[in-house]
Design a protein around this motif. Sequence first.
Motif, PDB file in Angstrom:
ATOM      1  N   MET A   1       6.757  -0.045  -7.814  1.00 28.16           N
ATOM      2  CA  MET A   1       5.819  -0.884  -8.556  1.00 28.16           C
ATOM      3  C   MET A   1       6.457  -2.153  -9.119  1.00 28.16           C
ATOM      4  SD  MET A   1       3.080   1.642 -10.377  1.00 28.16           S
ATOM      5  CE  MET A   1       2.449   0.252 -11.306  1.00 28.16           C
ATOM      6  N   LYS A   2       7.645  -2.459  -8.688  1.00 26.05           N
ATOM      7  CA  LYS A   2       8.192  -3.787  -8.983  1.00 26.05           C
ATOM      8  C   LYS A   2       7.289  -4.862  -8.387  1.00 26.05           C
ATOM      9  CE  LYS A   2      12.174  -6.771  -8.085  1.00 26.05           C
ATOM     10  NZ  LYS A   2      13.456  -6.930  -7.336  1.00 26.05           N
ATOM     11  N   GLU A   3       6.639  -4.536  -7.267  1.00 21.01           N
ATOM     12  CA  GLU A   3       5.738  -5.471  -6.594  1.00 21.01           C
ATOM     13  C   GLU A   3       4.289  -5.055  -6.811  1.00 21.01           C
ATOM     14  OE1 GLU A   3       6.733  -8.262  -5.415  1.00 21.01           O
ATOM     15  OE2 GLU A   3       8.901  -7.926  -5.408  1.00 21.01           O
ATOM     16  N   ARG A   4       3.372  -5.710  -6.137  1.00 26.81           N
ATOM     17  CA  ARG A   4       1.930  -5.561  -6.377  1.00 26.81           C
ATOM     18  C   ARG A   4       1.365  -4.440  -5.516  1.00 26.81           C
ATOM     19  NH1 ARG A   4      -2.512  -4.990  -8.136  1.00 26.81           N
ATOM     20  NH2 ARG A   4      -4.188  -6.503  -8.287  1.00 26.81           N
TER      21      ARG A   4
ATOM     22  N   ALA B   1       0.139  -3.137 -14.841  1.00 28.14           N
ATOM     23  CA  ALA B   1      -0.709  -4.235 -14.373  1.00 28.14           C
ATOM     24  C   ALA B   1      -0.495  -4.526 -12.897  1.00 28.14           C
ATOM     25  CB  ALA B   1      -0.427  -5.492 -15.202  1.00 28.14           C
ATOM     26  N   HIS B   2       0.654  -4.115 -12.337  1.00 31.32           N
ATOM     27  CA  HIS B   2       0.939  -4.366 -10.922  1.00 31.32           C
ATOM     28  C   HIS B   2       0.054  -3.541  -9.992  1.00 31.32           C
ATOM     29  CE1 HIS B   2       5.301  -6.008 -11.646  1.00 31.32           C
ATOM     30  NE2 HIS B   2       4.364  -6.645 -12.341  1.00 31.32           N
ATOM     31  N   ALA B   3      -0.615  -2.522 -10.537  1.00 34.74           N
ATOM     32  CA  ALA B   3      -1.513  -1.705  -9.715  1.00 34.74           C
ATOM     33  C   ALA B   3      -2.968  -1.843 -10.131  1.00 34.74           C
ATOM     34  CB  ALA B   3      -1.095  -0.234  -9.779  1.00 34.74           C
TER      35      ALA B   3
ATOM     36  N   LEU C   1      -2.239  -7.036   3.343  1.00 29.70           N
ATOM     37  CA  LEU C   1      -1.039  -6.246   3.096  1.00 29.70           C
ATOM     38  C   LEU C   1       0.198  -6.976   3.600  1.00 29.70           C
ATOM     39  CD1 LEU C   1      -2.244  -2.702   4.269  1.00 29.70           C
ATOM     40  CD2 LEU C   1      -2.208  -3.604   1.942  1.00 29.70           C
ATOM     41  N   ASP C   2       1.265  -6.870   2.825  1.00 29.41           N
ATOM     42  CA  ASP C   2       2.570  -7.359   3.264  1.00 29.41           C
ATOM     43  C   ASP C   2       3.499  -6.217   3.627  1.00 29.41           C
ATOM     44  OD1 ASP C   2       1.955 -10.133   2.645  1.00 29.41           O
ATOM     45  OD2 ASP C   2       2.143  -9.549   0.539  1.00 29.41           O
TER      46      ASP C   2
ATOM     47  N   ALA D   1       0.851  -1.186   0.000  1.00 25.24           N
ATOM     48  CA  ALA D   1       0.000   0.000   0.000  1.00 25.24           C
ATOM     49  C   ALA D   1       0.886   1.235   0.000  1.00 25.24           C
ATOM     50  CB  ALA D   1      -0.916   0.016   1.221  1.00 25.24           C
ATOM     51  N   LEU D   2       0.509   2.220  -0.804  1.00 26.90           N
ATOM     52  CA  LEU D   2       1.264   3.471  -0.898  1.00 26.90           C
ATOM     53  C   LEU D   2       0.547   4.531  -0.079  1.00 26.90           C
ATOM     54  CD1 LEU D   2       2.164   3.516  -4.700  1.00 26.90           C
ATOM     55  CD2 LEU D   2       3.121   2.152  -2.837  1.00 26.90           C
ATOM     56  N   ILE D   3       1.180   4.993   0.987  1.00 27.53           N
ATOM     57  CA  ILE D   3       0.590   5.975   1.897  1.00 27.53           C
ATOM     58  C   ILE D   3       1.260   7.319   1.651  1.00 27.53           C
ATOM     59  CG2 ILE D   3       0.163   6.578   4.300  1.00 27.53           C
ATOM     60  CD1 ILE D   3       0.238   3.618   4.980  1.00 27.53           C
TER      61      ILE D   3
END
Length: 479
Positions: free
Chosen positions: A59-62, A88-90, A110-111, A43-45
């Motif tokens: 955004m390398k990850e989901r 596609a990752h977002a 969330l991880d 999650a992007l805060i």
Amino acid sequence: MNRRTFLQLIASGGACSAFNIGCAGFGQGRARQIAAGAPIRVALIGCGGRMGSILEPVMKERVVAFVDPDPAQVKRMVARAAALPQAAHAAGARVFADYRDLFDQMGEELDAVVIATPNHHHALPTVLAAERGIHVFVEKPLALTLEEAKLMHAAAKRTGIVTQVGNFGHSTKAMQVCVDSIRRGLIGEIRDVWCYDDRVNAMMYRPKGCPPPAGMDWDVWCGGSPKCEYYAATADHQGMHPHDWHSWIGYGNGSIGNMATHIMDAAFWALDLGAVRPVSVECQEVQFACEGAWAWRDTLEYQFPARGNLPPVTLHWHDGLKDGIPYDKAHVDKFGHPLKREYLNLPPVIAKYERDLHLEKAPFANMGTIFEGSKGLIWFSHHSMIRFFPRHLGKEMNKFPGYKSTEHVHEFYNAIRERREANTNFDYSEPLAETLLLGNVAARAGKKKLLWDGARITNDDAANAFLKTDYRPGWEVRA
């Protein structure tokens, strides 16, 4: 062990690390999935400019959520994400105005979180994430106050999450070479380090308030800090949101909070300053212009004791405008940059070495660090520039690639996958944050020397009030 039992165990102080292989508690199954290649759910805060600058490596990850109280910022960030090759990752990411809602509704999904908010929103989402076993990347500086830095560190240690602070230069080849050169004695014994900054994160005046942008939840933006008036950009300042918060006490940390995490990093790493605490910080010069805002000039001196075989060291800090230069729009732009180099409050050794080393045509950059050794000198920026004097000391060094944010973000992700600590985890970053935040305390206390025992100021009880944060109800940080 279910999540409720795990959180009860955290509250009692008895939780084991989620990355202790011998621990069969909460988090092990998911950690094994990630280690085997499952996408890290992030999650992007905070969706302002800083998040935008690191969005591509993030955004390398989901990416599963965007969080910001300003819907216009979220819209821009979602559009930027959609334009990247890894769009596609977002796909399908949810949107929240308040990170408390994020954790309530998606805590199980969330991880990791990446926190790129104003400084007054660093501590609470970090602690909320830690309580749920969610890993944390948080932008610099670590916290708004020393109390918060200690609470965040304690929460991370208790829960065993992977942590990373946005000291991006720490992952560059140039800083590694600087640190290695100092540690192998290339310039001899170091007793003085000079750190300086070219920012003026202060305010000339308080602009007139006006309504916040349409749809923005200003109460959520203010968070635990006293609710203030929104104001838009003026000819002299950038607007409380998205940037002037750096300059206001209770929201940002001024010039030293904006840049010292980067600039002091090499000294902390090379000289093992995090192994001890400064025994004192002296405010030698400070100038304020606007009530409630940070200073437009700071000159500070920290004393660090010996560390093993390393001698005591004095760490000097200079920022803002030099004596005799007024703080006005004729000398500083709206972004806080002095309009000419000769306006800067540079350490006196800069002029000395530029003269003695005949650097008139190649002066030192407007921010950086000078390591004064018994055998030579190293000047380092904080990302990718390094200079050796005498010059032959650096004859074997190749030119380094320019600074990128990619390596540092990916270091965080790799640490999660490999079930290890990241390179600027809270163990490393909390002492660094403590030092720069002591500079804030010293500036507010005035021109004097403060004695520090690692927990409180021992010779000025009134200054201890500046170590803490007073929160509005519903935004308290407890760990």
